[in-house]
Design a protein around this motif. Structure first.
Motif, mmCIF file in Angstrom:
data_model
loop_
_atom_site.group_PDB
_atom_site.id
_atom_site.type_symbol
_atom_site.label_atom_id
_atom_site.label_comp_id
_atom_site.label_asym_id
_atom_site.label_seq_id
_atom_site.Cartn_x
_atom_site.Cartn_y
_atom_site.Cartn_z
ATOM 1 N N ALA A 103 79.527 17.369 25.696
ATOM 2 C CA ALA A 103 78.087 17.243 26.369
ATOM 3 C C ALA A 103 78.312 16.518 27.509
ATOM 4 O O ALA A 103 79.379 15.934 28.014
ATOM 5 N N THR A 104 77.091 16.543 28.189
ATOM 6 C CA THR A 104 77.222 15.761 29.390
ATOM 7 C C THR A 104 75.670 15.727 29.912
ATOM 8 O O THR A 104 74.785 16.218 29.417
ATOM 9 N N ILE A 105 75.224 14.681 30.886
ATOM 10 C CA ILE A 105 73.828 14.679 31.502
ATOM 11 C C ILE A 105 73.978 15.150 32.839
ATOM 12 O O ILE A 105 74.686 14.892 33.722
ATOM 13 N N VAL A 106 72.745 15.910 33.023
ATOM 14 C CA VAL A 106 72.592 16.948 34.364
ATOM 15 C C VAL A 106 71.244 16.509 35.049
ATOM 16 O O VAL A 106 70.179 16.095 34.259
ATOM 17 N N GLN A 107 71.003 16.635 36.156
ATOM 18 C CA GLN A 107 69.552 16.464 36.872
ATOM 19 C C GLN A 107 69.443 18.151 37.519
ATOM 20 O O GLN A 107 70.408 18.566 37.986
ATOM 21 N N ALA A 108 68.303 18.509 37.418
ATOM 22 C CA ALA A 108 68.188 20.009 37.850
ATOM 23 C C ALA A 108 67.117 19.948 38.833
ATOM 24 O O ALA A 108 66.070 19.438 38.544
ATOM 25 N N LEU A 109 67.348 20.287 40.159
ATOM 26 C CA LEU A 109 66.529 20.216 41.050
ATOM 27 C C LEU A 109 65.389 21.145 40.876
ATOM 28 O O LEU A 109 64.524 21.111 41.339
ATOM 29 N N VAL A 110 65.838 22.429 40.171
ATOM 30 C CA VAL A 110 64.915 23.264 39.618
ATOM 31 C C VAL A 110 65.087 23.512 38.445
ATOM 32 O O VAL A 110 66.352 23.720 37.777
ATOM 33 N N GLN A 111 63.895 23.328 37.477
ATOM 34 C CA GLN A 111 64.160 23.266 35.909
ATOM 35 C C GLN A 111 64.864 24.314 35.435
ATOM 36 O O GLN A 111 64.566 25.393 35.527
ATOM 37 N N CYS A 112 65.694 23.987 34.555
ATOM 38 C CA CYS A 112 66.515 24.851 34.044
ATOM 39 C C CYS A 112 67.242 25.866 34.700
ATOM 40 O O CYS A 112 67.858 26.939 34.123
ATOM 41 N N ASP A 113 67.510 25.668 36.245
ATOM 42 C CA ASP A 113 68.349 26.559 36.807
ATOM 43 C C ASP A 113 69.775 26.075 37.022
ATOM 44 O O ASP A 113 69.614 24.994 37.713
ATOM 45 N N ALA A 114 70.567 26.824 36.506
ATOM 46 C CA ALA A 114 72.136 25.996 36.557
ATOM 47 C C ALA A 114 72.797 25.968 37.833
ATOM 48 O O ALA A 114 73.389 25.014 38.064
ATOM 49 N N ALA A 115 72.042 26.648 38.777
ATOM 50 C CA ALA A 115 72.724 26.814 40.129
ATOM 51 C C ALA A 115 72.173 25.345 40.816
ATOM 52 O O ALA A 115 72.780 25.136 41.804
ATOM 53 N N THR A 116 71.192 24.599 40.469
ATOM 54 C CA THR A 116 70.663 23.381 40.639
ATOM 55 C C THR A 116 71.198 22.255 40.103
ATOM 56 O O THR A 116 70.563 21.089 40.545
ATOM 57 N N TYR A 117 71.880 22.514 39.010
ATOM 58 C CA TYR A 117 72.496 21.382 38.237
ATOM 59 C C TYR A 117 73.275 20.442 39.208
ATOM 60 O O TYR A 117 74.158 20.749 39.748
ATOM 61 N N THR A 118 73.296 19.020 38.804
ATOM 62 C CA THR A 118 74.105 17.983 39.484
ATOM 63 C C THR A 118 74.539 16.961 38.203
ATOM 64 O O THR A 118 73.675 16.467 37.403
ATOM 65 N N MET A 119 75.936 17.046 37.807
ATOM 66 C CA MET A 119 76.216 16.126 36.627
ATOM 67 C C MET A 119 76.014 14.495 37.022
ATOM 68 O O MET A 119 76.497 14.533 38.149
ATOM 69 N N VAL A 120 75.464 13.786 36.185
ATOM 70 C CA VAL A 120 75.474 12.473 36.484
ATOM 71 C C VAL A 120 75.924 11.526 35.830
ATOM 72 O O VAL A 120 75.798 10.428 35.925
ATOM 73 N N SER A 121 76.589 11.886 34.340
ATOM 74 C CA SER A 121 77.146 11.195 33.718
ATOM 75 C C SER A 121 78.642 11.618 33.320
ATOM 76 O O SER A 121 79.219 12.451 34.137
ATOM 77 N N ASN A 122 79.476 10.871 32.629
ATOM 78 C CA ASN A 122 80.656 11.409 32.430
ATOM 79 C C ASN A 122 80.618 12.691 31.643
ATOM 80 O O ASN A 122 79.672 12.986 30.904
ATOM 81 N N CYS A 123 81.699 13.378 31.573
ATOM 82 C CA CYS A 123 81.640 14.577 30.829
ATOM 83 C C CYS A 123 82.581 14.544 29.777
ATOM 84 O O CYS A 123 83.590 14.449 29.791
ATOM 85 N N GLU A 124 81.797 14.772 28.416
ATOM 86 C CA GLU A 124 82.811 14.844 27.393
ATOM 87 C C GLU A 124 83.422 16.274 26.786
ATOM 88 O O GLU A 124 82.340 17.013 26.573
ATOM 89 N N ALA A 125 84.490 16.507 26.987
ATOM 90 C CA ALA A 125 85.187 17.809 26.900
ATOM 91 C C ALA A 125 85.403 18.260 25.494
ATOM 92 O O ALA A 125 85.377 19.090 25.111
#
Length: 429
Positions: A103-125
């Protein structure tokens, strides 16, 4: 075939082959909103993945998109740190299926477009038990997404599936508890007078309509916080219900203390009907100390609770009563009737036509009394409760009267001040 069609077919195929119905939040576009400090039970069992250029699961952080479920949240008006705690992980144990969540938390500059995701939290692998996602210093009033999917750990060929509980909090997510109160009258209310109530809110945005109730019964719905009513009774309790926040709404309610209404009463009496030229007695009742009737032009004593009216046309009279604190009014109407048609002659000759002196409209006056006089002023007939049946038949003590002119006095007996109507009748045999 375009990418959207491929996405739809892929989701449908995976939903059928997995043996589970598609989860509501199986797609980023249908992410479930999360509320601060509210525990949510979730699952990725039967979830699918949509991996294509620019699609929602086309990412590689510390894990890649597999059987993803999505949540979203908005930071509060100040922004700050946000933490989500996951607990009570229960895995779907199957051969060749993984046993860890990612799991992780992301911000999307374009809604639900993975090319615009930025991860803003820790990443649980790969979490086999409870874990935490934390994002620091998030800006205010911003939407973020949380993606959760299963790992293929330990050589598994199928991604992990599990149920879990999660709850979020933090300075960037928490919001002060909203408050509601009512401002209203602080002194005795005059009966039937406009009385204002105002709802006061704190820590509340995106306010809904206001639902006002009296003694638990909804009476009005307003779009603003002000409500004015003139229908309060002594002891009534006014309350209001509204909600704050479009996302994760909080419903608030508040009741104002029972109001005290002055006991002043007034009743102008029933409506009356009189014949033109007659008078009517107006009898009001009240526990007030001073009184006035209006309009005054056709009244004999306008400042007495009882008076006489002699209107030339139908008139509505208002009785106003006063006491030390309040005034209160009531209305009644005096209808001036022109519904009597008094014939000037009749022919009591026994031919079945016009044999009686019929007064049209006399039925409106069941107590009417008629007295008939001859030319010398001698009373020759007196009929109480004059009607079609009891109409004068042109006789005096059972004997027909002679042709000629006779005189009548018609007392409608509406009240003690009604003046009799007088005129002449010609008898023609």
């Amino acid at each position: 075939m375009n990418l959207k069609a491929v996405k739809v077919l892929l989701i449908s195929f995976l939903s059928i082959t997995s043996g589970f119905s598609q989860l509501t939040n199986d797609a980023c576009a249908t992410a479930i909103p999360l509320c601060p400090n509210v525990s949510v039970s979730g699952s990725n069992i039967g979830a699918t993945a949509t991996v294509c250029p620019g699609c929602e699961d086309d990412f590689t952080f510390c894990f890649s998109g597999t059987n993803s479920v999505w949540y979203q949240f908005n930071t509060n008006v100040t922004g700050g740190d946000v933490t989500f705690n996951f607990s009570n992980l229960a895995f779907n144990i199957q051969p060749t299926r993984g046993t860890q969540l990612q799991a992780t938390i992301v911000q999307a500059l374009v809604q639900c477009d993975a090319a615009t995701y930025t991860m803003v939290s820790n990443c649980e692998a790969g979490a086999a038990g409870g874990f935490t996602l934390t994002a620091f210093g998030l800006p205010a009033n911003t939407t973020y997404y949380m993606v959760i999917n299963g790992a293929t750990n330990g050589g598994a060929t199928l991604p992990a599936e599990a149920t879990f509980d999660l709850i979020g909090s933090g300075t960037g997510f928490d919001r002060p508890a909203p408050g509601l109160s009512i401002g209203g009258p602080t002194i005795t209310v005059c009966p039937e007078s406009p009385t204002s109530f105002t709802a006061y809110l704190s820590n509340c945005t995106d306010t809904s309509d206001f639902y006002w109730s009296v003694n638990g019964v909804i009476t009005a719905v307003t779009s603003t916080s002000l409500w004015i009513t003139s229908n309060l009774q002594n002891g009534d309790v006014v309350s209001v219900v509204c909600s704050c926040f479009d996302i994760c709404p909080d419903t608030l309610n508040y009741s104002y203390p029972a109001v005290t209404v002055d006991p002043l009463t007034v009743d102008a009496g029933p409506d009356l009907t009189i014949q033109a030229g007659s008078s009517a007695q107006l009898v009001g009742t009240s526990n007030g100390t001073d009184f006035s009737w209006s309009p005054v032009q056709t009244l004999n004593t306008p400042f007495s609770i009882t008076t006489y009216a002699t209107p030339e046309e139908t008139t509505t009279y208002t009785l106003t009563a006063l006491n030390t604190n309040c005034s209160l009014s009531d209305e009644m109407t005096v209808f001036v009737s022109n519904n009597l048609t008094i014939p000037g002659s009749f022919s009591p000759n026994g031919d079945g036509h016009n044999d009686k002196w019929i007064i049209d409209g006399i039925g409106f006056y069941p107590d009417a009394q008629v007295v008939i006089y001859d030319r010398w002023g001698q009373k020759i007939a007196e009929i109480a409760g004059y009607s079609l049946i009891k109409a004068w038949d042109g006789t005096n003590k059972g004997k027909p009267v002679s042709d000629g002119v006779y005189f009548y006095s018609l007392d409608l007996r509406q009240n003690n001040d009604t003046k009799p109507l007088k005129g002449s009748i010609t008898v023609i045999h």
